[in-house]
Write a protein that holds these residues in place. Sequence first.
Motif, short mmCIF file in Angstrom:
data_model
loop_
_atom_site.label_atom_id
_atom_site.label_comp_id
_atom_site.label_asym_id
_atom_site.label_seq_id
_atom_site.Cartn_x
_atom_site.Cartn_y
_atom_site.Cartn_z
N ALA A 250 -3.10 1.83 -0.78
CA ALA A 250 -2.17 0.92 -0.12
C ALA A 250 -0.75 1.41 -0.35
CB ALA A 250 -2.35 -0.50 -0.65
N PRO A 251 0.25 0.85 0.36
CA PRO A 251 1.62 1.34 0.22
C PRO A 251 2.14 1.31 -1.22
CG PRO A 251 1.43 -0.04 2.16
CD PRO A 251 0.12 -0.13 1.46
N GLU A 252 1.77 0.30 -1.99
CA GLU A 252 2.26 0.20 -3.37
C GLU A 252 1.29 0.83 -4.36
OE1 GLU A 252 5.26 -0.77 -4.04
OE2 GLU A 252 5.58 -1.12 -1.91
N ASP A 253 0.31 1.56 -3.86
CA ASP A 253 -0.63 2.33 -4.66
C ASP A 253 -1.64 1.55 -5.49
OD1 ASP A 253 0.30 4.65 -3.64
OD2 ASP A 253 1.69 5.05 -5.27
N TYR B 240 -10.78 -4.24 0.42
CA TYR B 240 -10.45 -4.97 -0.80
C TYR B 240 -9.49 -4.13 -1.64
CZ TYR B 240 -14.69 -7.65 0.33
OH TYR B 240 -15.65 -8.42 0.96
N TRP B 241 -8.57 -4.79 -2.33
CA TRP B 241 -7.70 -4.03 -3.22
C TRP B 241 -7.63 -4.69 -4.58
CZ3 TRP B 241 -2.26 -4.36 -0.45
CH2 TRP B 241 -1.79 -5.66 -0.45
N THR B 242 -7.27 -3.87 -5.57
CA THR B 242 -7.11 -4.34 -6.93
C THR B 242 -5.83 -3.76 -7.51
OG1 THR B 242 -8.08 -4.41 -9.16
CG2 THR B 242 -8.53 -2.45 -7.84
N PHE B 243 -5.09 -4.61 -8.23
CA PHE B 243 -3.88 -4.17 -8.91
C PHE B 243 -4.10 -4.07 -10.41
CE2 PHE B 243 -2.51 -6.01 -4.93
CZ PHE B 243 -1.44 -5.24 -4.53
N TRP C 47 -10.53 -8.42 -7.54
CA TRP C 47 -10.37 -7.89 -6.18
C TRP C 47 -10.02 -9.02 -5.23
CZ3 TRP C 47 -11.02 -2.62 -5.23
CH2 TRP C 47 -11.60 -1.89 -6.26
N GLU C 48 -9.30 -8.67 -4.17
CA GLU C 48 -9.01 -9.62 -3.10
C GLU C 48 -8.84 -8.84 -1.81
OE1 GLU C 48 -4.16 -9.96 -3.75
OE2 GLU C 48 -5.49 -11.50 -4.57
N PRO C 49 -8.98 -9.51 -0.65
CA PRO C 49 -8.81 -8.80 0.62
C PRO C 49 -7.45 -8.13 0.70
CG PRO C 49 -9.81 -10.94 0.99
CD PRO C 49 -9.39 -10.91 -0.45
N ALA C 50 -7.43 -6.89 1.14
CA ALA C 50 -6.19 -6.12 1.19
C ALA C 50 -5.34 -6.56 2.38
CB ALA C 50 -6.50 -4.63 1.30
N ALA C 51 -4.06 -6.81 2.10
CA ALA C 51 -3.15 -7.20 3.16
C ALA C 51 -2.79 -6.02 4.05
CB ALA C 51 -1.88 -7.81 2.56
N GLU C 52 -2.64 -4.84 3.47
CA GLU C 52 -2.36 -3.63 4.23
C GLU C 52 -2.77 -2.43 3.41
OE1 GLU C 52 1.80 -2.96 4.86
OE2 GLU C 52 2.36 -3.95 3.00
N PHE C 53 -3.09 -1.36 4.11
CA PHE C 53 -3.48 -0.14 3.42
C PHE C 53 -3.40 1.01 4.39
CE2 PHE C 53 -7.24 -1.96 5.30
CZ PHE C 53 -7.94 -0.88 5.82
N GLN C 54 -3.41 2.22 3.84
CA GLN C 54 -3.36 3.42 4.66
C GLN C 54 -4.75 3.67 5.25
OE1 GLN C 54 -0.61 5.29 5.28
NE2 GLN C 54 -1.83 6.49 6.71
#
Length: 308
Positions: A134-137, A154-157, A163-170
């Motif tokens: 994702a943009p913020e890695d 899904y993304w994780t910080f 995990w949660e649904p990703a708002a945006e990603f490459q």
Amino acid sequence: MARDAGKGPFAATPVVIVALVVFVLVDTALVWWALASVGRNAGSPAAETMPTLPARETAAADSTVPATTMPAAATAAVVPSARYLYAVDGATAFRGTRGSCPSVGASFESTTDGGATWATGATEFTDARAVAQAPEDPIVVIARDAATCAVTAYWTFVGGIDWEPAAEFQPTWIADGGRAIAPGGLATTPCRDGVADLAGRNDSEAVVLCEDGLLLTTADAGVTWVAVDPVADAVAVAAGTDAFLVAVAGSPDCDGVRVIAAGGGAIGECVAVAVAPGETAIDVAGDGTVWVWAGDAIARSADGGATW
């Protein structure tokens, strides 16, 4: 000598008078017509012709795009890998088992020490298809919802703990059954059988390993696929900066896995490990480090697989 009054330069004859009358009448009519036209159009100016943009090109979904050259399968059937691997650099990578929807959940692990240790994260998805940034890695996994089997990002910080649904990603290349899906959304079926593995170098270039052993590449985001020389015992593919790489397992002179360049090239050093079908994943990090996960072994190479 006296002048003739009837022949002076300004004398008016009947013909001249008639001509002048006709001219005045015609001129008056033209002026009246022009003023009337202005009056009719004063409240409604002529419509402007606005520039138009071409319609956005829409790719045909799931279109079958045969390769330019489709030789007969020259290798044994390839078992799609049950694993995924995403290398960030020489020290950091993410890996896991794909799972299948709806019965088997996926797994997720991360390392920051070159694979010496792995931290296990929780997962809320299954049938992991690809990994993206994702943009913020944060790390993004494109997989299926365990309840509905719908494809979701899904993304994780927090390293996979939550995990949660990703708002945006490459967007990235995705292999889904027999389909190869480009970042731009074009979905094609390049293989006669299913897609065993897929790796993209950028939005346009990718390599596919078909289940019948064929290797196909594209340079136009999947619009066309071109067959390259098949590699015997190929089990996985990766996209390097200068070449597409192929992981080979079970060759006569290597009891394990080695990496070679698609289309020919030097044969890399053997990673000795017992490998079952579907147990190999390979990736190339942004700094060029090649990672291989085969059987119980994790290996890294800084020279394209020549040495490990």
